[in-house]
Enzyme design. Structure first.
Site, PDB file in Angstrom:
ATOM      1  N   LYS A 105      37.947  49.788  36.800  1.00 36.53           N
ATOM      2  CA  LYS A 105      37.113  50.792  36.141  1.00 36.53           C
ATOM      3  C   LYS A 105      37.876  52.059  35.765  1.00 36.53           C
ATOM      4  O   LYS A 105      37.460  52.802  34.873  1.00 36.53           O
ATOM      5  CB  LYS A 105      35.943  51.163  37.056  1.00 36.53           C
ATOM      6  N   SER A 129      38.415  41.780  40.172  1.00 34.30           N
ATOM      7  CA  SER A 129      38.094  43.072  39.554  1.00 34.30           C
ATOM      8  C   SER A 129      38.013  44.240  40.522  1.00 34.30           C
ATOM      9  O   SER A 129      38.045  45.391  40.095  1.00 34.30           O
ATOM     10  CB  SER A 129      36.768  42.963  38.797  1.00 34.30           C
TER      11      SER A 129
END
Length: 508
Positions: A51, A305
């Site tokens: 992110k 992720s």
């Protein structure tokens, strides 16, 4: 249309704060699946999540006047950390609105990066509403976690790195999906450079907003969203991500909680790192794809992720891992209540390893046993059930029974006495925060007697209870109305076979 993102991705400003993460071969998983399995290690970013890329790229596009006003975002944690770090690096004030269910490790991390944290609501949507209120009242600039072209372009640098690092086209790439920003960015780049590579999104089964949108041909909102993989707990796919995804992605696969837990273990065994549930989601989808398609000898890549999870969640993850790998089964078996019957039953199981055994006297003629067994993926388990039934045993397969796995296995031995009548049983989920349990009990009022109660903290965002309540038949509509007003998710389990076998009143 996806080509419009190529220049954005190539020009994205991310490496002031992000690092180019490696692609590692998962050698153990490769051998097990008879394919070459690669892991893109976004869990190795400074904030342990991809992110950071999109957040910093968006911040870099802001004008000096916008930076002066300060930024605000709503996030369950990973976008929050990325934006907080980006804001600190650029000397911009950041406010992050986080659901109260966010794991404490993520809340602490955001504060450590110097951002102001506002805890509000139980879901991303409630937090986002509060963030928009701050935009209007304080003039802050909203930085969306996924529905923004600059954020998507930042995330797309993951795809750019994969192409540079692998050089030869892959058979398939598996990308986790929440709001769709990562999938849109990666898919736009990969589809342009490697047009024949399959691009597959992977969603939690209980938060499959992209699957819903693709089935209906338009974005729609899920009525409920599961929070086990809180990093992907989004009720509606982003508008801009969906515009890109529908033209670039081949398919979407969903994964269960158990399958994500198994993938967390797989990643640990190959890398000695612990992914968060959303971080292991893509690998869970990769495994399902291989099982379904039978593909062999191909290069398959999953994006890991993120790795932001509370340590105490590992207890729950570990419990569910073996079932997720199809290496453990849970069954209920009725055996005769006489000497030697347990030995005979164990003999019938053969050399299979017993992982759990719970027994409860059920009367002078029979006994019930709740058994966990190590099994081999494939037909082994069904063959065992057939053998047991042929030997005269009554068997119930509870492997997929949520109530049995969450509660019954910890409660075996508590049948209701004869005086407990009109008992109904409900499984309830509530936000794991101070006062939530009291809210549930207060909402029920004093009209009905609680006859059974089981709660176990799994270190997750949501707490789970199993409750038995004595409710006369003519009052059950009223009782369900009260549950609706309390507002927590619930399921009636009065007819659940695990309840009837182990906790209900003794027949006769």
């Amino acid at each position: 249309m996806p080509q419009s993102y190529i220049k954005r991705i190539l020009d994205a400003r991310v490496y002031d704060v992000a690092r180019e993460t490696p692609v590692h071969e998962a050698s153990l998983m490769s051998a097990r699946l008879d394919n070459r399995v690669w892991l893109k290690r976004e869990d190795l970013q400074p904030v342990f999540s991809f992110k950071l890329r999109g957040a910093y790229n968006k911040m870099h596009q802001l004008s000096a006047e916008e930076r002066q006003r300060g930024v605000v975002a709503a996030s369950a944690g990973n976008h929050a950390q990325g934006l907080a770090m980006a804001a600190q690096r650029m000397a911009v004030k950041a406010t992050i609105v986080m659901p109260r269910t966010t794991p404490q490790i993520k809340v602490d991390a955001v504060r450590n990066w110097g951002a102001k944290v506002v805890l509000h609501g139980d879901s991303f949507e409630e937090a986002a509403t509060r963030a928009q209120e701050l935009v209007e009242s304080k003039g802050l600039v909203y930085v969306h976690p996924f529905d923004d072209p600059d954020v998507i372009a930042g995330q797309g640098t993951v795809g750019m790195e994969i192409v540079r690092q692998r050089q030869e086209p892959l058979h398939a790439i598996f990308v986790p999906v929440g709001g769709g920003g990562l999938l849109a960015g990666v898919a736009a780049y990969i589809r342009y450079v490697w047009p024949n590579t399959r691009i597959i999104g992977v969603e939690p089964e209980d938060a499959a907003c992209l699957k819903l949108a693709l089935e209906r041909g338009r974005r729609d909102r899920l009525a409920e969203v599961g929070l086990f993989a809180e990093g992907c707990a989004v009720a509606q796919i982003g508008k801009e991500p969906f515009r890109v995804i529908r033209d670039t992605v081949d398919e979407v696969i969903t994964a269960t909680t158990d399958e994500m837990c198994a993938a967390i273990k797989d990643i640990f065994e190959d890398t000695r790192s612990i992914a968060e549930p959303a971080g292991a989601l893509a690998l869970a989808g990769l495994k399902k794809y291989v099982e379904r398609s039978g593909v062999q000898g191909q290069d398959l890549l999953a994006i890991v992720s993120g790795a932001n999870t509370n340590f105490d969640r590992l207890r729950y993850i570990s419990e569910r891992t073996e079932i997720g790998e199809q290496r453990e089964a849970v069954i209920s078996v009725t055996i005769p209540e006489r000497k030697g019957s347990f030995r005979a039953f164990c003999s019938a199981l053969g050399r299979r390893n017993i992982t759990e055994f719970n027994y409860r006297y059920a009367g002078p003629e029979r006994a019930l046993v709740f058994v966990g067994l190590s099994i081999t993926p494939g037909p082994d388990f069904q063959e065992l059930l057939t053998e047991l039934r042929d030997d005269g045993y009554e068997c119930e397969d509870l492997t997929s029974n949520e109530m049995a796995k969450l509660h019954i296995r910890h409660m075996v031995g508590g049948r209701a006495p004869a005086e407990v009548d009109n008992e109904v049983v409900y499984r309830v989920e509530f936000p794991e925060r101070p006062g939530a349990l009291l809210k549930f009990l207060s909402g029920l009022g004093q009209n009905w007697n609680i006859s059974m109660f089981h709660y176990r903290n799994h270190g997750a965002a949501y707490g789970r209870i199993l409750v038995g309540i004595q409710v006369p038949r003519n009052e059950r509509g009223q009782f369900r109305q009260v549950l609706d007003e309390v507002g927590f998710r619930y399921w009636e389990e009065s007819d659940n076979v695990a309840y009837r076998l182990y906790l209900g009143r003794t027949p006769g």
